[in-house]
Design an enzyme around this catalytic site. Structure first.
Site, PDB file in Angstrom:
ATOM      1  N   HIS A 171     -37.190   7.515  -8.935  1.00 50.67           N
ATOM      2  CA  HIS A 171     -36.150   6.999  -9.817  1.00 50.67           C
ATOM      3  C   HIS A 171     -34.756   7.517  -9.440  1.00 50.67           C
ATOM      4  O   HIS A 171     -33.752   6.868  -9.701  1.00 50.67           O
ATOM      5  CB  HIS A 171     -36.508   7.431 -11.255  1.00 50.67           C
ATOM      6  CG  HIS A 171     -35.578   6.924 -12.299  1.00 50.67           C
ATOM      7  ND1 HIS A 171     -35.617   5.623 -12.759  1.00 50.67           N
ATOM      8  CD2 HIS A 171     -34.570   7.538 -12.976  1.00 50.67           C
ATOM      9  CE1 HIS A 171     -34.689   5.465 -13.688  1.00 50.67           C
ATOM     10  NE2 HIS A 171     -34.041   6.603 -13.835  1.00 50.67           N
ATOM     11  N   CYS A 175     -40.074   2.226 -12.849  1.00 49.13           N
ATOM     12  CA  CYS A 175     -40.847   3.347 -12.300  1.00 49.13           C
ATOM     13  C   CYS A 175     -42.341   2.983 -12.211  1.00 49.13           C
ATOM     14  O   CYS A 175     -42.845   2.190 -13.014  1.00 49.13           O
ATOM     15  CB  CYS A 175     -40.678   4.587 -13.191  1.00 49.13           C
ATOM     16  SG  CYS A 175     -39.211   5.557 -12.793  1.00 49.13           S
ATOM     17  N   ALA A 179       0.841  -1.207   0.000  1.00 50.68           N
ATOM     18  CA  ALA A 179       0.000   0.000   0.000  1.00 50.68           C
ATOM     19  C   ALA A 179       0.873   1.253   0.000  1.00 50.68           C
ATOM     20  O   ALA A 179       0.408   2.343  -0.309  1.00 50.68           O
ATOM     21  CB  ALA A 179      -0.919  -0.018   1.205  1.00 50.68           C
ATOM     22  N   LYS A 180       2.171   1.085   0.344  1.00 50.46           N
ATOM     23  CA  LYS A 180       3.062   2.250   0.408  1.00 50.46           C
ATOM     24  C   LYS A 180       3.665   2.581  -0.956  1.00 50.46           C
ATOM     25  O   LYS A 180       4.347   3.577  -1.107  1.00 50.46           O
ATOM     26  CB  LYS A 180       4.193   1.964   1.405  1.00 50.46           C
ATOM     27  CG  LYS A 180       3.692   1.890   2.834  1.00 50.46           C
ATOM     28  CD  LYS A 180       4.838   1.645   3.805  1.00 50.46           C
ATOM     29  CE  LYS A 180       4.289   1.377   5.196  1.00 50.46           C
ATOM     30  NZ  LYS A 180       4.930   0.273   5.856  1.00 50.46           N
ATOM     31  N   PHE A 191      -9.065  -5.164  -9.009  1.00 53.99           N
ATOM     32  CA  PHE A 191      -9.368  -6.289  -9.890  1.00 53.99           C
ATOM     33  C   PHE A 191      -9.060  -7.588  -9.168  1.00 53.99           C
ATOM     34  O   PHE A 191      -8.000  -7.729  -8.563  1.00 53.99           O
ATOM     35  CB  PHE A 191      -8.537  -6.212 -11.174  1.00 53.99           C
ATOM     36  CG  PHE A 191      -8.991  -5.120 -12.097  1.00 53.99           C
ATOM     37  CD1 PHE A 191     -10.066  -5.316 -12.950  1.00 53.99           C
ATOM     38  CD2 PHE A 191      -8.357  -3.878 -12.102  1.00 53.99           C
ATOM     39  CE1 PHE A 191     -10.507  -4.300 -13.784  1.00 53.99           C
ATOM     40  CE2 PHE A 191      -8.794  -2.868 -12.928  1.00 53.99           C
ATOM     41  CZ  PHE A 191      -9.873  -3.070 -13.775  1.00 53.99           C
ATOM     42  N   ASN A 199     -39.182 -11.643 -11.420  1.00 57.53           N
ATOM     43  CA  ASN A 199     -38.273 -11.185 -12.477  1.00 57.53           C
ATOM     44  C   ASN A 199     -38.741 -11.713 -13.833  1.00 57.53           C
ATOM     45  O   ASN A 199     -39.016 -12.912 -13.975  1.00 57.53           O
ATOM     46  CB  ASN A 199     -36.866 -11.715 -12.158  1.00 57.53           C
ATOM     47  CG  ASN A 199     -35.781 -11.013 -12.942  1.00 57.53           C
ATOM     48  OD1 ASN A 199     -35.908 -10.823 -14.150  1.00 57.53           O
ATOM     49  ND2 ASN A 199     -34.730 -10.628 -12.256  1.00 57.53           N
ATOM     50  N   ASP A 200     -38.881 -10.804 -14.790  1.00 53.58           N
ATOM     51  CA  ASP A 200     -39.376 -11.204 -16.110  1.00 53.58           C
ATOM     52  C   ASP A 200     -38.359 -12.071 -16.854  1.00 53.58           C
ATOM     53  O   ASP A 200     -38.694 -12.695 -17.865  1.00 53.58           O
ATOM     54  CB  ASP A 200     -39.698  -9.950 -16.945  1.00 53.58           C
ATOM     55  CG  ASP A 200     -40.794  -9.107 -16.294  1.00 53.58           C
ATOM     56  OD1 ASP A 200     -41.830  -9.684 -15.911  1.00 53.58           O
ATOM     57  OD2 ASP A 200     -40.606  -7.877 -16.147  1.00 53.58           O
ATOM     58  N   TYR A 226      -3.431 -13.637  -9.352  1.00 54.63           N
ATOM     59  CA  TYR A 226      -3.267 -14.406  -8.115  1.00 54.63           C
ATOM     60  C   TYR A 226      -4.614 -14.730  -7.468  1.00 54.63           C
ATOM     61  O   TYR A 226      -4.845 -15.845  -7.003  1.00 54.63           O
ATOM     62  CB  TYR A 226      -2.378 -13.617  -7.148  1.00 54.63           C
ATOM     63  CG  TYR A 226      -2.150 -14.325  -5.829  1.00 54.63           C
ATOM     64  CD1 TYR A 226      -1.179 -15.316  -5.706  1.00 54.63           C
ATOM     65  CD2 TYR A 226      -2.936 -14.034  -4.712  1.00 54.63           C
ATOM     66  CE1 TYR A 226      -0.994 -15.987  -4.510  1.00 54.63           C
ATOM     67  CE2 TYR A 226      -2.756 -14.696  -3.507  1.00 54.63           C
ATOM     68  CZ  TYR A 226      -1.781 -15.675  -3.416  1.00 54.63           C
ATOM     69  OH  TYR A 226      -1.618 -16.340  -2.236  1.00 54.63           O
ATOM     70  N   GLU A 227      -5.499 -13.726  -7.471  1.00 50.71           N
ATOM     71  CA  GLU A 227      -6.818 -13.934  -6.839  1.00 50.71           C
ATOM     72  C   GLU A 227      -7.604 -15.044  -7.534  1.00 50.71           C
ATOM     73  O   GLU A 227      -8.321 -15.799  -6.892  1.00 50.71           O
ATOM     74  CB  GLU A 227      -7.649 -12.645  -6.874  1.00 50.71           C
ATOM     75  CG  GLU A 227      -7.233 -11.604  -5.865  1.00 50.71           C
ATOM     76  CD  GLU A 227      -6.214 -10.630  -6.401  1.00 50.71           C
ATOM     77  OE1 GLU A 227      -5.608 -10.918  -7.467  1.00 50.71           O
ATOM     78  OE2 GLU A 227      -6.011  -9.578  -5.773  1.00 50.71           O
ATOM     79  N   CYS A 232     -38.131   4.138 -17.866  1.00 56.04           N
ATOM     80  CA  CYS A 232     -37.584   3.181 -16.891  1.00 56.04           C
ATOM     81  C   CYS A 232     -38.550   2.015 -16.696  1.00 56.04           C
ATOM     82  O   CYS A 232     -39.748   2.226 -16.491  1.00 56.04           O
ATOM     83  CB  CYS A 232     -37.351   3.904 -15.559  1.00 56.04           C
ATOM     84  SG  CYS A 232     -36.991   2.784 -14.206  1.00 56.04           S
ATOM     85  N   ASN A 270     -27.358  -5.105  -6.208  1.00 54.40           N
ATOM     86  CA  ASN A 270     -26.215  -4.695  -7.030  1.00 54.40           C
ATOM     87  C   ASN A 270     -26.377  -3.213  -7.251  1.00 54.40           C
ATOM     88  O   ASN A 270     -27.394  -2.780  -7.787  1.00 54.40           O
ATOM     89  CB  ASN A 270     -26.249  -5.359  -8.411  1.00 54.40           C
ATOM     90  CG  ASN A 270     -25.932  -6.833  -8.336  1.00 54.40           C
ATOM     91  OD1 ASN A 270     -25.151  -7.267  -7.500  1.00 54.40           O
ATOM     92  ND2 ASN A 270     -26.547  -7.604  -9.216  1.00 54.40           N
TER      93      ASN A 270
END
Ligand code: H2U
Length: 352
Positions: free
Chosen positions: A115, A55, A29-30, A314, A77-78, A318-319, A52, A155
């Site tokens: 909205h 709405c 971090a440095k 990201f 959910n459609d 490694y992740e 929308c 989300n």
């Protein structure tokens, strides 16, 4: 070499809720940062958008019409990823080609008719309405015989895949208990059998003594950066009482939950003075008919932003191939979040 300490030295931390590790590299971090730090210009949204899908009164992509709702509104959910009517499972006996049918239901939860609002901009009483709807949905979906787990989540922001800026979240309810809650079910149970106490109750008590990662507490909830946080500004809201699901929340606790949800998201918005993107989800007891007394209700926030409104962490390299890694420590993240002004930055701006 000086003594090992978590502020300076590379180390890994264990998440007792999942049994997984995170690599922490505080020395990184440095390192100097020469990238750009951009501010984004946020477009001003109207209170009502005739185009929308979420709405009040508008027609959705499916042709169905939303009611003229005044507070919250949920609908199937459609384009549901999970569906209730699926024929019996696959007959393939080869254990390298295992599959099974998965039944479920997906819902969309509109948080507000407005909205242009987000959770940090909503009033505590209207956030409480969202919580009331979550309780209702968890109860009703959980009662269905083919639903054993109900995942409530939000989300926020297009970088988190949110398809519409209208304030909303989703609920996916399904037949099996998926990976993350299953890991927690097992870890919570192990801890409970050993200590006869909720893992999170003990954890929160210890965090409140140590104070290093606590963001704030109200009467019934604690907001903190978990010791084992993966995302740079990952946080968790935990009920102070040992409650296994939202069904156990009293009226006052629902209000406290709403208050904490707002306070935390205001902090987030203030961090980079932007509408802060995240995925937030409630983890709670599966609805498979077992008592699940070891479970402890909590809400996790996984935000991707790292340095500014545009620079994100990201989870690559490694992740992807080893395990998650972070540079700034959870303690540094908590310190940064705690030091921010309490008023929302948009309110602060209007004061001048
Ligand atoms: P996200 O923004 O998190 O993607 O959630 C929006 C959901 O709303 C998405 O899953 C649904 C999408 O399928 N949706 C409808 O059900 N009907 C619509 O008319 C538009 C969007």
């Amino acid at each position: 070499m000086n003594k090992f300490n978590l502020e300076e030295h590379s180390h890994r931390r264990y998440n007792p809720m999942t049994g997984e590790w995170v690599q922490v590299s505080p020395h990184r971090a440095k390192r100097p940062w020469q990238g750009q730090v951009e501010k984004i210009i946020e477009s001003v949204r109207p209170q009502y958008d005739p185009d929308c899908y979420l709405c009040p009164g508008n027609t959705r992509a499916s042709g169905k019409q939303n009611p003229d709702y005044k507070n919250t509104f949920s609908f199937t959910n459609d384009f549901s990823a999970l569906q209730p009517d699926i024929p019996m499972g696959n007959a393939d006996k080869d254990d390298l080609f295992i599959s099974e049918r998965e039944r479920g239901l997906c819902k969309v939860v509109c948080f507000s008719p407005d909205h242009n609002l987000t959770i940090p901009e909503m009033s505590i009483s209207s956030i409480r309405e969202v919580i009331d709807l979550w309780v209702l949905e968890y109860r009703e979906l959980g009662k269905l015989d083919f639903i054993n787990y109900v995942q409530i989540f939000e989300n926020k922001g297009s970088i988190m895949g949110c398809s519409n800026p209208h304030p909303h979240g989703q609920i996916w309810a399904q037949e099996s208990v998926p990976g993350e809650p299953q890991k927690k079910t097992e870890r919570f149970q192990e801890y409970y059998e050993k200590h006869n106490r909720s893992l999170l109750l003990d954890y929160v008590e210890k965090e409140l003594e140590r104070k290093e990662r606590i963001l704030f507490e109200n009467q019934d909830f604690v907001a903190l950066v978990p010791f084992w946080a993966i995302w740079p500004f990952e946080t968790m809201l935990v009920s102070k009482r040992h409650i296994t699901s939202v069904l156990g929340l009293s009226g006052d606790e629902r209000l406290s939950f709403a208050d904490a949800y707002k306070k935390l998201t205001v902090m987030y918005d203030n961090l980079f003075e932007t509408s802060f993107a995240y995925s937030a989800g409630i983890h709670q007891a599966p609805t498979d008919g077992s008592l699940h007394e070891a479970w402890h209700l909590h809400m996790c926030f996984y935000p991707p932003l790292l340095r500014s409104a545009t620079i994100k962490k990201f989870m690559v390299g490694y992740e992807m191939f080893a395990n998650p890694q972070r540079d700034i420590t959870p303690e540094q993240a908590a310190k940064m979040l705690k030091s921010l002004p309490k008023d929302h930055y948009k309110q602060q701006q209007t004061k001048f």
